[in-house]
Structures are given as structure tokens and as C-alpha cells.
Design a protein around this motif. Structure first.
Motif, PDB file in Angstrom:
ATOM      1  N   UNK A   1       1.401   3.429 -11.087  1.00 26.62           N
ATOM      2  CA  UNK A   1       2.246   4.546 -10.664  1.00 26.62           C
ATOM      3  C   UNK A   1       1.599   5.880 -11.015  1.00 26.62           C
ATOM      4  N   UNK A   2       0.951   5.928 -12.178  1.00 29.08           N
ATOM      5  CA  UNK A   2       0.256   7.148 -12.578  1.00 29.08           C
ATOM      6  C   UNK A   2      -0.882   7.485 -11.612  1.00 29.08           C
ATOM      7  N   UNK A   3      -1.611   6.461 -11.167  1.00 32.32           N
ATOM      8  CA  UNK A   3      -2.692   6.694 -10.200  1.00 32.32           C
ATOM      9  C   UNK A   3      -2.144   7.216  -8.885  1.00 32.32           C
ATOM     10  N   UNK A   4      -1.032   6.636  -8.406  1.00 38.65           N
ATOM     11  CA  UNK A   4      -0.431   7.077  -7.143  1.00 38.65           C
ATOM     12  C   UNK A   4       0.047   8.528  -7.266  1.00 38.65           C
ATOM     13  N   UNK A   5       0.635   8.880  -8.419  1.00 36.22           N
ATOM     14  CA  UNK A   5       1.082  10.257  -8.615  1.00 36.22           C
ATOM     15  C   UNK A   5      -0.088  11.230  -8.649  1.00 36.22           C
ATOM     16  N   UNK A   6      -1.259  10.750  -9.076  1.00 40.67           N
ATOM     17  CA  UNK A   6      -2.448  11.601  -9.176  1.00 40.67           C
ATOM     18  C   UNK A   6      -3.263  11.630  -7.882  1.00 40.67           C
ATOM     19  N   UNK A   7      -2.762  10.993  -6.829  1.00 39.45           N
ATOM     20  CA  UNK A   7      -3.494  10.920  -5.562  1.00 39.45           C
ATOM     21  C   UNK A   7      -3.825  12.295  -4.983  1.00 39.45           C
ATOM     22  N   UNK A   8      -2.908  13.284  -4.957  1.00 38.03           N
ATOM     23  CA  UNK A   8      -3.286  14.606  -4.412  1.00 38.03           C
ATOM     24  C   UNK A   8      -4.446  15.252  -5.159  1.00 38.03           C
ATOM     25  N   UNK A   9      -4.540  15.043  -6.473  1.00 35.81           N
ATOM     26  CA  UNK A   9      -5.660  15.608  -7.242  1.00 35.81           C
ATOM     27  C   UNK A   9      -6.964  14.939  -6.838  1.00 35.81           C
ATOM     28  N   UNK A  10      -6.943  13.626  -6.694  1.00 35.58           N
ATOM     29  CA  UNK A  10      -8.141  12.913  -6.268  1.00 35.58           C
ATOM     30  C   UNK A  10      -8.571  13.343  -4.873  1.00 35.58           C
TER      31      UNK A  10
END
Length: 852
Positions: A72-81
Motif C-alpha cells: 500500500x505504501x508503494x502504491x501511495x508513492x506511485x506519483x513520486x515515482x
């Protein structure tokens, strides 16, 4: 009964101490399960990630073998990536997210919907790339079994449709929509199809909508589930805007009529609200033959069989009445007006004892519904004034206005307070009729109502005082006495509450009072109250608001004795106060003085008291003074204020030599550099300071006019006293000599001018000044800390008389206002001394030379 004191019974013997230790050991036993609940070394090892991994590699690793919270943390960080490395994110991370979402929980699904929408809004990739990579994932998750997740993905899709090209929408969304909207599909699928069609109606031409979307719309309007019919009915408004007036009349209107007779109450409610919103698209024939009968049917059923529509009907009634105004007969007009009156008092008859039998059956839900209905009636009150015409307000709507302002429920009165300004504007010359209701709302027990009313209080008071041309100035002046106690009561109630923001807002709005009531009324009822708030209140924003409002009152005070008294109190109680907090507030007040008054006024009364604070024992006071010194120096003019400049330089030298506090010394050095870069204005106009000097000279002129008017008032009062004595002697002689009426008339007409002619010639010059002073701006300051120099100068003579004169002082002279003198700074600085008033002639001559 006396409280039991346990300390007297406590035993600190060894046995008791061991008892306490056992109790503590029991507490440690209780805490042991908490320690066991922490992560074990094995779990910590599984959660540990190699620090040398890049962001992309770490995201792929966590999505592949990490726990749900890590994914879930990775999905939330998707815009940054996507911002850092969009190509690698699309190639490696997004496919993993697509795989995980098939088995993901609700939290990860909701997070993914938000992240996908953020990527779209930030435009990290082109719309073509976005539709190729993200659109399929969105469409796959639209029919999720959880309604919240499905709605979240639907909101994302609707936002995406706005940006997608037509061809992509047609192939990826519209074509699959035909199968998704069929009756064989799930309920959630059909509901999603309804909302998508409402969005697509604005993306295609009318003929495409007619051929490909309207058949699906008709099918969904006749769906077996009432939720689908309701949802489709609410989308008909968007579809009508996309297909135009003609197709709306032939396709949408018949569907609305049929839905308005649906067996489901929610469907009927949706049909009614959609009809009201589409009134502008129907011609007069459709309104009179189709819409009006439906509306009448709704109104009749709302009290009898279908109370579910009552709240919505009361909310849209104002829009409905004005939309159908042109087709109403007088009987229908009266019928809808009576219907509104009935809704405005709904639920109050039971409280008054008219329906005691129903009172026991009335549930809490009904009470809430009735409160909502009356609140909606208060919201629609301005629209109903337009409906009946403001001229008929007192006859038709005043009783309802009275009931709504005195409603027992706070939400109703709150809504009336918000709409009070709109009502006052609509009534215009008849605004005096609602003065009592203004006083009632100002004295309301709820601070929410007061806060809602205060938002437009300056405009309301101005309309109350100056709005009624037909009412006459006498009736307007008579309305003020009961207004002033209401204003003071409102301020005191706000001061005693914990809602300091309401108190601050109220004090800011009270800066308009010089434009509303006389100078004496402000001095005795409000000015000293502001000083008390500065001295006693503990909230800094409230103190600053009171200080600025006090400066506005001082700015427009017309009596020199009162001005000197207030200035003396400011210096003694604030500038020389025992509390350092008061001395800090004195510096705040001086800032407002420099903003509102002329430079000469500040230099004459406040310059030296401010410099005295350089010796203040508290470092915070000296620090605040150092920040203020550049503004203080900007008030000086050379060579007139050369001695003040020397005093300022002397104080700065003392600060540099004697200051021991490091923070203050740092600020002093910084201030010295800033003061050295400043250029002091001179008495003669310079191009660099032309605009500021002109504004300052206008302030001096206004202060000069206030002094002239005060002198004229004194002379007028003296002359009135003399003429009264002369008239008394004449009438006494008339009674004693018993002369004829004609002879007495001649004696009166001869004697009065003889006694006043000696001073009339000397007063001609000052009367002309008074006439010129009518160009002086009487516009009160805007409460949001606006600059006084931007005040309007186009007020009428009646406003000027109300603001700058007492009841006993009126002038009807005419003259040329363009010849007003502009005194020099040196002369105007001495205008506040009563002894210098006698030399106005010489000073005016000098000022005329200056203005030339």
C-alpha cells in the motif's frame, strides 16, 4: 459534610511499603502481554529491505514479497515515482501493481484510485500514454464488489474522461458501455453505466448522443430496480444539456413526466429536482401545460401522502416560483405564496398547542424534517421577496419574516442572519421596516447567529441609516437609540464567550460606526469600551482589532477635548503602563495611528512617547520598537521636524552603546542600516514622494476641517443662546406693553438681525469653509484593515450631516468645494491648539500659497 483526608491515615511502615511493592509487581505482570505483542526478530527481518536498492527496485521487491502495508505504501508513492523516473515506473512497477490489485484489500484499492487520479492531475505522462497504461486498470476495477471501492474508481474514471480524446472514449468506454447497461448485468454495473452516460453527454455531438446513448438512457429509465431509475433520472439534466432544447422537449421531458409518477419516492424526488433544474430549457407552453400541473401535484401530495418530498420542495420553492412567475394566474400566485407561508411555520403550530393530539405522535425524525423545511424557507426568503415584489413586503411577507427571525431553532435564525443583507438590499427604501428584526438578531442568544449577521453588518447599518428615501431622516435618526444598546450587548456577549474569532470580527466591523452614528454617541458608548478591551482582554488578535477600531473612532472624533483625553489615556495607560504587555499594545496602536492619521498628527502627540520606550526595562518592548523605528522616521519632514530627528538619532546611539541584550542589539544594528538607507521627505513636494505626500496632505486637510467645524459649532451654539435671550426679552416686552401683533412682528424681525448681524459678517468666511468641508470623506473604514486614504469622497450631504454633525447642527449653504485650503505641515501641526484657532486667517493665506 467534610472531605475525607487520606493523608492522615497513611502508614509508611515497612510492611505497608512491601504491600505497595507487591502491587507494583502485579502491574508489571499486567504489562507483560503488551511486550509480547511487539514484533519478533523474525518479523523484523522479513520487514527489512536492503538500503542499497534503488526506489524502483525497492518498489518491485515490496510489491512482490512484502506485506500488504508495504504494498500500500508503494502504491501511495506511485506519483513520486512517476515524477522521478516515469519510463521505469511504467515498465516495472505498474505491471506489478496491476497484478497485486486483483487480490488487494479495500485500503490498497482506495489508495490506488487516488494515486492514479494524482498522476493524471500532475500530467506526469502524456494523455496517450496514460490511457494506454492506466485506463485498462481503472476499467477492470470499476465493478469491484465493495461499493466504496467501485465509487472511488468511478470518480477517477469520470475525471479521466474529461481529458481523453473522443476516439479513445468511443472505443474504450462507449462501446463496452452498451453491454454493461443491459438488464442482465449486475446492479452495480448498471449504476456505473448511468453515471458514465451523464458524463459522456458533454463529450459528443447531439446526433451521436441520439443514436448511441439515448436508447440506453430510455432503457435505464425503465429499469426494474428503483436505484437505477433514480440514478438515471439525476443524469437527465446533463444529457439534456448535451442534446439541446428540441431533443429535451421530445425525449427527456416525457421521461421526466413518467418518472415523476413512479412508485418509488426517491425516483419521484429525483424527477422533481431535475424538472426544477431544467426550467430554463422549457418554453412557456411546456411550463404551463406540463411542468405546472406536475408541480401542483407535488405540492398537494407533500402534506398528505408524500412527505419525503417536503424538504426538497421547500429548498427549490424560490427557484420554482420565480421560474414559473410569467405563467401564474393571480389565483395560482396567491396559492403558491400561501403554500410558502404554510411551510415557513411548519411544526410550530404543535408547539403553540393547536394540535395536542398529534404532539404525542410526532417523532424526532419529523421534528428534524420540519426544522429543515423552515431552514429552507429562510434560505428562499430573498427569492420570495422578488416573487411578491418588494413593495408588497410589509403586507404579504413581514409576518413570515418576523416568525423566521424569532424561530425557536438556531439553524433557522442562522440562515435568516446570513440572508439579512440580501433582504435589506431588496427592500431598498422600505428597509426601515425590518429594523426591529435586526435588533433581535443582534441580541440573539446564539453566537452562531451573531457571527452570521456580522459578516455584512457595515452594509446593513448603512442601508438602515441611509436607505429609506421615503422614510425621511427623522425616522432614521429615531431608529438609532434602540440599535446602539443592541450593538453594545452583542459585543459584551461575544467578549464573555470563548469564541474570540467572533469577538475579533465584531470589533473589526464596528469600525464602520463613525459613518452610522454621531461622534458623541461613539465616544460615550464605544470608544472607552475599546480602550478597556485593549487593557483587559487576553487575546492578541482581539486587542489589535480593538486598537485599530479605537484609532478609527479617534480619527473621526469632532471634539478636541475628547481627542486630547483619549490621547492622554493611550500614553499614560498603554505607553507608560506597568505591564509590558500594555506597552507592546501601545506600539501596535502607534502603527495604526501612522496608518490612519497624518504625519504631523503622529509627530505632535506620539513621536516622543514612542522614543521613551527605548529605555524600557523589558527586552521584547525594545525589540518591537526597533522594528517600528523605520516607520517612525518616515513620519518626519525636514526642516520642520529637525529637532525630532535629532532626538531619534540620540536614542539610536544610546541603544547601540548601552544595549546589553544580544537579540535586541542585533536588531538595532540591522535597523540602523535600514534607517541610513531611508530618505526623509521635505516640506516641499518631491517626485519620489509625491503620491505619499499628497495622501498625507489630504489627511491634514481633513483634520483641519474637523477643527474648523468644531469651532463653527461652538460659535453657532453661542449665537443660538444669544438669540434665545433676545427673543425672551422681546416677548416679555410684548406681554408687558400689550402692543398689537403687527408692531410686535416688526420688532421681532428688526431685533433678531440686529443682534446677530455683528457676528454674521465675521462668520461668512467660516461658513464657506464648512460648505467646502462637505467634500471631506465621511466614508467609514472597511473593517478588513483597508487604508483610510482610499475612502470614497462621493457621499451625499445627508450622510455628511449624519456623520459630522449633531442634531442641533445643520447647514444648508452652498459653495464651491474646490477651493478648500491645503495647510502646510508646520501650520497644521498647531491646529489642534485652541489658542491658535484665532489665527486661522493668516494660516489659510499661507496654506493657499502652498497649494498654488
Amino acid at each position: 459534610m467534610h472531605p475525607i483526608i487520606f493523608f492522615s491515615k497513611m502508614d509508611f511502615s515497612q510492611s505497608n511499603l512491601f504491600g505497595y511493592i507487591e502491587d507494583l509487581q502485579e502491574l508489571t505482570i499486567i504489562e507483560r502481554p503488551v511486550r509480547r505483542s511487539l514484533k519478533t526478530p523474525e518479523e523484523i527481518e522479513r520487514l527489512t529491505v536492503d538500503e542499497e536498492l534503488s526506489d524502483i527496485e525497492r518498489a518491485v521487491y515490496l510489491l512482490s514479497s512484502g506485506q500488504d502495508i508495504q504494498g500500500t505504501s508503494v502504491v501511495a508513492n506511485l506519483p513520486v515515482l512517476m515524477r522521478q523516473n516515469p519510463a521505469e515506473t511504467l515498465r516495472r512497477v505498474l505491471p506489478k501493481i496491476r497484478e497485486v490489485l486483483h487480490v488487494a484489500g479495500v485500503e490498497m484499492q482506495l489508495t490506488a484510485a487516488v494515486s492514479f487520479l494524482t498522476v493524471l492531475q500532475e500530467e506526469s505522462v502524456s494523455i496517450h500514454t496514460y490511457s494506454h497504461s492506466f485506463l485498462h486498470i481503472i476499467l477492470q476495477n470499476l465493478e469491484h464488489r465493495d461499493a466504496g471501492v467501485s465509487n472511488a474508481w468511478l470518480e477517477t474514471l469520470l475525471a479521466v474522461i474529461e481529458a481523453l480524446p473522443k476516439e479513445t472514449i468511443r472505443h474504450e468506454i462507449l462501446n463496452p458501455l452498451v453491454s454493461k447497461a443491459q438488464l442482465s448485468q449486475t446492479l452495480q454495473s448498471r449504476l456505473v453505466s448511468c453515471k458514465i452516460m451523464g458524463k459522456l453527454a458533454n463529450k459528443f455531438e447531439a446526433h451521436i448522443i441520439k443514436r448511441e446513448i439515448l436508447p440506453l438512457v430510455k432503457s435505464l429509465c425503465h429499469d426494474v430496480e428503483y436505484e437505477v431509475r433514480t440514478c438515471m433520472c439525476r443524469q437527465l439534466e446533463h444529457i439534456a444539456q448535451g442534446i439541446g432544447t428540441e431533443l429535451t422537449k421530445t425525449v427527456v421531458l416525457p421521461e421526466l413526466v413518467e418518472l415523476a409518477r413512479d412508485e418509488g419516492s426517491s425516483v419521484r424526488l429525483a424527477a422533481f429536482e431535475t424538472l426544477v433544474n431544467l426550467l430554463d430549457m422549457f418554453d412557456a407552453d411546456d411550463r404551463s401545460q406540463t411542468v405546472l400541473p406536475l408541480v401542483k401535484s407535488f405540492c398537494e401530495k407533500s402534506f398528505k401522502a408524500d412527505e419525503s418530498i417536503l424538504v426538497s420542495l421547500s429548498f427549490h420553492l424560490g427557484k420554482l416560483c420565480n421560474g414559473l412567475y410569467g405563467i401564474f394566474t393571480p389565483e395560482q400566485h396567491l396559492r403558491f405564496l400561501e403554500f410558502y407561508k404554510k411551510l415557513s411555520t411548519l411544526g410550530l403550530q404543535q408547539e403553540n398547542g393547536h394540535n395536542d393530539n398529534q404532539l404525542q405522535l410526532q417523532t424526532l425524525e419529523q421534528e428534524k424534517k420540519y426544522i429543515s423545511v423552515r431552514k429552507n424557507c429562510a434560505y428562499n426568503f430573498p427569492a420570495m421577496i422578488v416573487f411578491v415584489d418588494p413593495k408588497n413586503f410589509h403586507l404579504e411577507l413581514y409576518s413570515i419574516f418576523f416568525c423566521l427571525c424569532h424561530d425557536p431553532e438556531v439553524p433557522v435564525r442562522y440562515t435568516m442572519a446570513i440572508s439579512f443583507y440580501e433582504v435589506a438590499k431588496l427592500l431598498n427604501s422600505g428597509v426601515y421596516t425590518i429594523h426591529k428584526e435586526l435588533v433581535t438578531l443582534l441580541q440573539d442568544e446564539s453566537l452562531e447567529v451573531l457571527d452570521a449577521l456580522v459578516g455584512h453588518l457595515p452594509e446593513i447599518l448603512e442601508l438602515m441609516t441611509n436607505g429609506g428615501e421615503n422614510s425621511g431622516s427623522e425616522s432614521k435618526l429615531l431608529s438609532i437609540p434602540d440599535l446602539i444598546p443592541a450593538l453594545t450587548t452583542a459585543e459584551q456577549r461575544a467578549a464573555t464567550s470563548l469564541k474570540w474569532r467572533t469577538h475579533e470580527k465584531l470589533l473589526q466591523k464596528y469600525a464602520c460606526l463613525p459613518h452610522i452614528i454621531s461622534s458623541d454617541q461613539i465616544y460615550y458608548r464605544f470608544l472607552h469600551r475599546m480602550l478597556t478591551i485593549i487593557l483587559t482582554n487576553n487575546v492578541l488578535p482581539v486587542q489589535k482589532a480593538a486598537a485599530r477600531t479605537l484609532c478609527v473612532y479617534l480619527r473621526y472624533n469632532r471634539k478636541q477635548e475628547q481627542r486630547h483625553e483619549v490621547i492622554q489615556k493611550l500614553i499614560e495607560q498603554l505607553g507608560q503602563g506597568k505591564s509590558y504587555w500594555n506597552r507592546l499594545r501601545f506600539l501596535d496602536t502607534c502603527e495604526f495611528i501612522m496608518e490612519l492619521f497624518s504625519k504631523s498628527f503622529f509627530c505632535k502627540y506620539f513621536f516622543l512617547p514612542v522614543l521613551e520606550l527605548t529605555h524600557d526595562p523589558v527586552a521584547n518592548v525594545r525589540m518591537k520598537l526597533c522594528y517600528l523605528l523605520p516607520k517612525v522616521k518616515s513620519t518626519l519632514k525636514i526642516p520642520t521636524d529637525k529637532h525630532l530627528l535629532q532626538q531619534l538619532e540620540l536614542c539610536i546611539r544610546k541603544l547601540l552603546c548601552q544595549e546589553k541584550d544580544k537579540d535586541v542589539l542585533t536588531i538595532v544594528k540591522r535597523t540602523v542600516l535600514e534607517l541610513d538607507r531611508m530618505e526623509i521627505s521635505v516640506d516641499v513636494f518631491q517626485k519620489r514622494f509625491y503620491e505619499n505626500d499628497l495622501l498625507d496632505q489630504e489627511k491634514e486637510r481633513q483634520e483641519h476641517l474637523l477643527l474648523e467645524m468644531e469651532q463653527l459649532e461652538k460659535e453657532k451654539q453661542q449665537n443660538e443662546g444669544r438669540s434665545t435671550n433676545v427673543n425672551d426679552k422681546i416677548f416679555e416686552k410684548k406681554r408687558r406693553d400689550s402692543k398689537t401683533s403687527s408692531v410686535l412682528a416688526k420688532s421681532i424681525t428688526l431685533s433678531v438681525p440686529v443682534n446677530s448681524s455683528g457676528t454674521s459678517a465675521g462668520k461668512e468666511d467660516k461658513k464657506s469653509k464648512l460648505v467646502r468641508s462637505q467634500s471631506f470623506s465621511t466614508q467609514a473604514l472597511h473593517p478588513k484593515y483597508s487604508n483610510i486614504d482610499k475612502c470614497s469622497k462621493q457621499n451625499s450631504l445627508s450622510k455628511l450631516q449624519l456623520y459630522i454633525s449633531d442634531d442641533s447642527f445643520r447647514t444648508h449653504s452652498t459653495g464651491n468645494s474646490g477651493n478648500a485650503a491645503f495647510p502646510s505641515s508646520s501650520s497644521s501641526r498647531n491646529l489642534f491648539n485652541s489658542a491658535d484657532q484665532k489665527s486661522n486667517g493668516n494660516k489659510e493665506t499661507q496654506s493657499r500659497k502652498m497649494s498654488m
